[in-house]
Design a protein around this motif. Structure first.
Motif, PDB file in Angstrom:
ATOM      1  N   GLN A 101       0.815  -1.213   0.000  1.00 20.51           N
ATOM      2  CA  GLN A 101       0.000   0.000   0.000  1.00 20.51           C
ATOM      3  C   GLN A 101       0.854   1.271   0.000  1.00 20.51           C
ATOM      4  O   GLN A 101       0.348   2.359  -0.259  1.00 20.51           O
ATOM      5  CB  GLN A 101      -0.947   0.009   1.197  1.00 20.51           C
ATOM      6  CG  GLN A 101      -1.977  -1.097   1.103  1.00 20.51           C
ATOM      7  CD  GLN A 101      -2.929  -1.097   2.274  1.00 20.51           C
ATOM      8  OE1 GLN A 101      -3.294  -0.059   2.784  1.00 20.51           O
ATOM      9  NE2 GLN A 101      -3.343  -2.280   2.692  1.00 20.51           N
ATOM     10  N   ARG A 130      -5.935   0.650  -4.109  1.00 18.12           N
ATOM     11  CA  ARG A 130      -6.399  -0.129  -5.275  1.00 18.12           C
ATOM     12  C   ARG A 130      -5.168  -0.552  -6.052  1.00 18.12           C
ATOM     13  O   ARG A 130      -4.208   0.236  -6.182  1.00 18.12           O
ATOM     14  CB  ARG A 130      -7.255   0.717  -6.236  1.00 18.12           C
ATOM     15  CG  ARG A 130      -8.533   1.277  -5.681  1.00 18.12           C
ATOM     16  CD  ARG A 130      -9.677   0.290  -5.732  1.00 18.12           C
ATOM     17  NE  ARG A 130      -9.828  -0.447  -4.517  1.00 18.12           N
ATOM     18  CZ  ARG A 130     -10.475  -1.607  -4.406  1.00 18.12           C
ATOM     19  NH1 ARG A 130     -10.989  -2.189  -5.472  1.00 18.12           N
ATOM     20  NH2 ARG A 130     -10.589  -2.211  -3.249  1.00 18.12           N
ATOM     21  N   GLY A 136      -4.153  -6.396 -10.938  1.00 17.20           N
ATOM     22  CA  GLY A 136      -4.971  -5.386 -10.264  1.00 17.20           C
ATOM     23  C   GLY A 136      -4.945  -5.546  -8.753  1.00 17.20           C
ATOM     24  O   GLY A 136      -3.901  -5.833  -8.145  1.00 17.20           O
ATOM     25  N   ASN A 141      -3.880  -7.499  -2.488  1.00 14.21           N
ATOM     26  CA  ASN A 141      -4.922  -7.637  -1.462  1.00 14.21           C
ATOM     27  C   ASN A 141      -4.517  -8.605  -0.340  1.00 14.21           C
ATOM     28  O   ASN A 141      -3.395  -9.092  -0.288  1.00 14.21           O
ATOM     29  CB  ASN A 141      -6.266  -8.026  -2.104  1.00 14.21           C
ATOM     30  CG  ASN A 141      -6.325  -9.480  -2.521  1.00 14.21           C
ATOM     31  OD1 ASN A 141      -5.395 -10.247  -2.289  1.00 14.21           O
ATOM     32  ND2 ASN A 141      -7.418  -9.868  -3.131  1.00 14.21           N
ATOM     33  N   ASP A 571     -16.669  -6.120 -13.618  1.00 15.55           N
ATOM     34  CA  ASP A 571     -15.784  -6.096 -12.442  1.00 15.55           C
ATOM     35  C   ASP A 571     -16.675  -5.864 -11.222  1.00 15.55           C
ATOM     36  O   ASP A 571     -17.904  -5.938 -11.338  1.00 15.55           O
ATOM     37  CB  ASP A 571     -14.689  -5.008 -12.571  1.00 15.55           C
ATOM     38  CG  ASP A 571     -15.254  -3.619 -12.835  1.00 15.55           C
ATOM     39  OD1 ASP A 571     -16.381  -3.349 -12.376  1.00 15.55           O
ATOM     40  OD2 ASP A 571     -14.586  -2.812 -13.493  1.00 15.55           O
TER      41      ASP A 571
HETATM   42  C1  LIG Z   1      -5.603  -3.735   0.657  1.00 16.56           C
HETATM   43  C2  LIG Z   1      -6.706  -4.601   0.106  1.00 16.56           C
HETATM   44  C3  LIG Z   1      -6.989  -5.820   0.686  1.00 16.56           C
HETATM   45  C4  LIG Z   1      -8.016  -6.632   0.188  1.00 16.56           C
HETATM   46  N1  LIG Z   1      -8.189  -7.873   0.697  1.00 16.56           N
HETATM   47  C5  LIG Z   1      -9.071  -8.695   0.127  1.00 16.56           C
HETATM   48  C6  LIG Z   1      -9.162 -10.038   0.561  1.00 16.56           C
HETATM   49  O1  LIG Z   1      -8.437 -10.484   1.447  1.00 16.56           O
HETATM   50  N2  LIG Z   1     -10.090 -10.854  -0.041  1.00 16.56           N
HETATM   51  C7  LIG Z   1     -10.908 -10.375  -1.034  1.00 16.56           C
HETATM   52  O2  LIG Z   1     -11.742 -11.142  -1.532  1.00 16.56           O
HETATM   53  N3  LIG Z   1     -10.834  -9.104  -1.455  1.00 16.56           N
HETATM   54  C8  LIG Z   1      -9.910  -8.265  -0.933  1.00 16.56           C
HETATM   55  N4  LIG Z   1      -9.791  -7.008  -1.406  1.00 16.56           N
HETATM   56  C9  LIG Z   1     -10.693  -6.551  -2.473  1.00 16.56           C
HETATM   57  C10 LIG Z   1     -10.497  -7.255  -3.821  1.00 16.56           C
HETATM   58  O3  LIG Z   1      -9.143  -7.565  -4.043  1.00 16.56           O
HETATM   59  C11 LIG Z   1     -11.055  -6.369  -4.923  1.00 16.56           C
HETATM   60  O4  LIG Z   1     -12.423  -6.113  -4.667  1.00 16.56           O
HETATM   61  C12 LIG Z   1     -10.952  -6.990  -6.303  1.00 16.56           C
HETATM   62  O5  LIG Z   1      -9.619  -7.330  -6.587  1.00 16.56           O
HETATM   63  C13 LIG Z   1     -11.468  -5.995  -7.354  1.00 16.56           C
HETATM   64  O6  LIG Z   1     -11.421  -6.582  -8.626  1.00 16.56           O
HETATM   65  P1  LIG Z   1     -11.817  -5.746  -9.909  1.00 16.56           P
HETATM   66  O7  LIG Z   1     -11.626  -6.633 -11.072  1.00 16.56           O
HETATM   67  O8  LIG Z   1     -13.159  -5.137  -9.680  1.00 16.56           O
HETATM   68  O9  LIG Z   1     -10.809  -4.510  -9.956  1.00 16.56           O
HETATM   69  P2  LIG Z   1      -9.207  -4.475  -9.877  1.00 16.56           P
HETATM   70  O10 LIG Z   1      -8.637  -5.791  -9.498  1.00 16.56           O
HETATM   71  O11 LIG Z   1      -8.861  -3.304  -9.027  1.00 16.56           O
HETATM   72  O12 LIG Z   1      -8.762  -4.219 -11.391  1.00 16.56           O
HETATM   73  C14 LIG Z   1      -8.833  -2.990 -12.040  1.00 16.56           C
HETATM   74  C15 LIG Z   1      -7.604  -2.863 -12.922  1.00 16.56           C
HETATM   75  O13 LIG Z   1      -7.803  -1.824 -13.868  1.00 16.56           O
HETATM   76  C16 LIG Z   1      -6.630  -1.057 -13.971  1.00 16.56           C
HETATM   77  N5  LIG Z   1      -7.029   0.276 -14.430  1.00 16.56           N
HETATM   78  C17 LIG Z   1      -7.791   1.170 -13.767  1.00 16.56           C
HETATM   79  N6  LIG Z   1      -7.981   2.264 -14.522  1.00 16.56           N
HETATM   80  C18 LIG Z   1      -7.318   2.050 -15.676  1.00 16.56           C
HETATM   81  C19 LIG Z   1      -7.148   2.828 -16.845  1.00 16.56           C
HETATM   82  N7  LIG Z   1      -7.706   4.036 -16.972  1.00 16.56           N
HETATM   83  N8  LIG Z   1      -6.382   2.320 -17.846  1.00 16.56           N
HETATM   84  C20 LIG Z   1      -5.831   1.090 -17.742  1.00 16.56           C
HETATM   85  N9  LIG Z   1      -5.968   0.307 -16.641  1.00 16.56           N
HETATM   86  C21 LIG Z   1      -6.712   0.798 -15.624  1.00 16.56           C
HETATM   87  C22 LIG Z   1      -6.059  -1.068 -12.563  1.00 16.56           C
HETATM   88  O14 LIG Z   1      -4.693  -0.736 -12.545  1.00 16.56           O
HETATM   89  C23 LIG Z   1      -6.346  -2.508 -12.135  1.00 16.56           C
HETATM   90  O15 LIG Z   1      -5.301  -3.369 -12.507  1.00 16.56           O
HETATM   91  C24 LIG Z   1      -8.784  -6.174  -0.911  1.00 16.56           C
HETATM   92  C25 LIG Z   1      -8.502  -4.931  -1.506  1.00 16.56           C
HETATM   93  C26 LIG Z   1      -7.477  -4.166  -1.011  1.00 16.56           C
HETATM   94  C27 LIG Z   1      -7.170  -2.841  -1.669  1.00 16.56           C
END
Ligand SMILES: Cc1cc2nc3c(=O)[nH]c(=O)nc-3n(C[C@H](O)[C@H](O)[C@H](O)COP(=O)(O)OP(=O)(O)OC[C@H]3O[C@@H](n4cnc5c(N)ncnc54)[C@H](O)[C@@H]3O)c2cc1C
Length: 622
Positions: A101, A130, A136, A141, A571
């Motif tokens: 982080q 994030r 991502g 996480n 997502d």
């Molecule tokens: C510190 C932390 C701990 C967590 N712990 C857990 C846990 O233990 N268990 C659990 O189930 N969940 C956990 N979560 C939550 C979980 O990991 C997320 O909810 C999940 O990964 C989100 O998936 P997503 O596909 O929605 O988005 P993300 O995985 O965030 O993917 C979005 C991607 O898009 C990319 N992106 C964004 N904007 C742009 C752009 N304009 N151009 C190009 N690329 C872009 C980003 O860089 C990222 O790689 C945690 C989250 C955090 C932050």
């Protein structure tokens, strides 16, 4: 890879010790960006990046899965665009997750100053990490694999989202999973998927006491991803042989040879290109100081996560008309983008002391254990147990409204202050009293928050971070704060058991300065403390909510953006109702299901390719 094939040489240990020392130090001192302007090219000139069948924006939890599944169709070409860079040996170590982080793998968002929570944080604003990296947020996480309750998904379906009931999504959870866990309800798990799920070993003494204390209180030990969720359990985590199993590692590495997949990293998408007929035909992106435009023959799929998917839609003219006009963006389609932000409000300040001292070892020895797939480095925050509880505020049978995440000894680090953005005064008053080797902490999580927040744009500048206003604990009837308080009472009751008495477990006197006027541990005290030390469990959802009704949601149940052709969102932002769990497993499930929806809509005679064979146990070697 399987760690057991790596010879554990002195050089290897030295390399890792240096890496860990350097990265921890950097995480504690580096300054995170406050905007994405570092991507901005100097020249407005745009280079043609060619045409693909599909363009996926964001290689996160969902996006990585979709890239894998769409490139199974050999005649399709796919461009996967990710703003971040590659994972590292450091991010692979689960224990280091909190340090990520403080590094560039984190976008480093912060909420707007809050009035009902985050009051003990810098500027009354909570940190909002994030992932900005391949994989991502699954690459930074806490690794807990927690799908939620069957009733969550039945609620999604009951809101009109055909195809999303538990019975219909369970096959997708199983499809991605490669379970290597003990005491599982086997029919609920997958054993041949790409994504590893493991238990941690060995367990901390506090974990055993926690399980025992709950048994004393009449609760059951369950597989919380199985038949029933109410009860307690050892954590199921997304590790592969003790290392982080992000979605990049699980879903992209094994298929990186596919010629129909191109992955662009360090590439920031600034706009979805939508023509006059309201058809999405490509994206504009910034990469290494240059603008590019890539075109999509079939579809653009936005998987940029719950903060940036709505940001990108709004920058492209899809969002609340009044808001878009207020930031001078021409309206293409009026939809409630960025509205309905929900998150699992979590209380981080409940600490207990005990007479048990967890031994501390050297980095070298922890590393030797890590290479042999066990020990503290193979788990985030040493957090080995969770519990799901029902307070009197929730009456649906079998449906929890509170989760405990048990954080035992040797998990408190100075990084906690930076990760949570706790002020010096509050940090000294609470964490200043914590002895990391003996303490236990219980995070109290509100599973079905009623408080609603927003994501809005500050301007039409695509590089400016959006406004994140979560409004934790702000619902008018105090449902969320009262649920959290009930969670604290449950935890205090648990301490009063033989299992914990044997460890002399007692509540730590830790009062944020603003709460010292209230009798310690009174209801008024806890209400004050909760407003000081509540932040999010990093599970934002619902900002591009799925609903058949364009007044209520942004995407339809096939994840197509209402009123725009060839554009989907897939997502966590589409989640219409909070899950009684964490959000990474649902994100991967959404990626799996989205892939099938896309195939159904683009391939004649396509029938879901779910292959029953994949779910069958094909090895069990723990
Ligand atoms: C510190 C932390 C701990 C967590 N712990 C857990 C846990 O233990 N268990 C659990 O189930 N969940 C956990 N979560 C939550 C979980 O990991 C997320 O909810 C999940 O990964 C989100 O998936 P997503 O596909 O929605 O988005 P993300 O995985 O965030 O993917 C979005 C991607 O898009 C990319 N992106 C964004 N904007 C742009 C752009 N304009 N151009 C190009 N690329 C872009 C980003 O860089 C990222 O790689 C945690 C989250 C955090 C932050």
């Amino acid at each position: 890879s399987d760690n057991s094939y790596i010879p554990i040489t002195q050089n290897l240990i030295r390399y890792y010790v240096e890496l860990i020392t350097r990265e921890m130090q950097r995480a504690l001192t580096s300054v995170l960006p406050t905007s994405a302007h570092f991507y901005e090219p100097e020249s407005p000139e745009i280079i043609d990046a060619g045409e693909y069948d599909f363009i996926i924006v964001g290689a996160g939890s969902a996006g990585a899965v979709i890239a894998n599944r769409l490139t199974e169709v050999e005649e399709w070409s796919v461009l996967l665009i990710e703003a971040g860079d590659l994972e590292t040996d450091f991010s692979d170590i689960p224990f280091m997750h909190i340090y990520l982080q403080g590094l560039e793998m984190n976008w480093g968002f912060n909420t707007t100053p809050q009035t009902t929570a985050c009051l003990g944080m810098w500027n009354r604003s909570c940190h909002y990490p994030r992932g900005r990296v391949l994989g991502g947020t699954s690459s930074i996480n806490g690794l807990a694999y927690v799908r939620g309750n069957p009733l969550d998904y039945d609620k999604w379906a009951a809101l009109g989202n055909t195809g999303w009931s538990y019975e219909e999504v369970l096959p997708y959870f199983k499809k991605s999973e490669n379970a290597r866990i003990q005491d599982a309800d086997e029919e609920y798990h997958g054993y041949g998927g790409y994504w590893f799920v493991e238990n941690h070993r060995p367990n901390n003494a506090h974990t055993a006491a926690y399980i025992q204390a709950n048994i004393e209180r009449g609760r059951r030990v369950v597989d919380y991803n199985g038949r029933e969720q109410l009860g307690v359990a050892e954590a199921q985590i997304n590790n592969q042989y003790g290392r982080r199993c992000s979605t990049a590692k699980a879903f992209l590495r094994p298929i990186q040879h596919r010629e129909n997949l191109e992955i662009w990293i360090n590439s920031y998408v600034t706009q979805i290109l939508i023509d006059r007929n309201k058809k999405a035909y490509g994206v504009r992106l910034a990469n290494r100081g240059q603008y590019f435009e890539a075109r999509a023959r079939r579809e653009v799929i936005v998987s940029a996560g719950s903060i940036q998917s709505p940001q990108l839609l709004m920058l492209s003219g899809v969002g609340p008309a009044d808001h878009l006009k207020s930031v001078q963006i021409p309206v293409v389609k009026d939809l409630p983008v960025g509205q309905n932000l929900k998150d699992h409000a979590t209380y981080f300040g409940l600490y207990f002391t005990s007479n048990y001292t967890e031994p501390v070892d050297t980095i070298e020895n922890y590393l030797r254990q890590y290479f042999n797939e066990y020990g503290p480095y193979t788990i985030a925050l040493n957090s080995q147990a969770l519990g799901f509880y029902q307070s009197h505020l929730e009456s649906t049978p079998g449906y929890p409204d509170i989760e405990f995440l048990v954080i035992p000894a040797n998990s408190s680090t100075p990084m906690i202050q930076r990760a949570l953005h706790v002020t010096d005064e509050v940090y000294d008053a609470v964490w200043g009293r914590v002895d990391p080797t003996t303490m236990m902490c219980i995070y109290i999580i509100v599973l079905h928050p009623k408080s609603v927040g927003t994501i809005t744009l500050k301007s039409n500048d695509p590089y400016e971070y959006p406004d994140i206003d979560p409004r934790y604990l702000s619902d008018p009837y105090d449902h969320d704060i009262e649920t959290m308080y009930q969670g604290i009472l449950l935890a205090l009751d648990l301490i009063d058991t033989n299992a914990y008495r044997a460890r002399n477990m007692s509540l730590l006197y830790a009062a944020p300065p603003d709460c010292r006027g209230f009798p310690f541990s009174s209801r008024a005290f806890w209400y004050c403390a909760m407003r000081q030390l509540t932040s999010n469990l990093y599970h934002p959802i619902s900002t591009c909510r799925m609903s058949p009704d364009p007044e209520e949601g942004v995407v339809d149940p096939r994840l197509r953006v209402h009123g725009i052709k060839n554009l989907r969102v897939a997502d966590c932002s589409i989640i219409p109702h909070p899950v009684s769990g964490h959000t990474n497993a649902p994100a991967v499930m959404i990626g799996e299901k989205a892939s099938d929806l896309i195939k159904e809509d683009n391939l004649p005679n396509y029938k879901s390719l779910i292959n029953e064979k994949l779910y069958k146990r094909h090895f069990y070697d723990i």
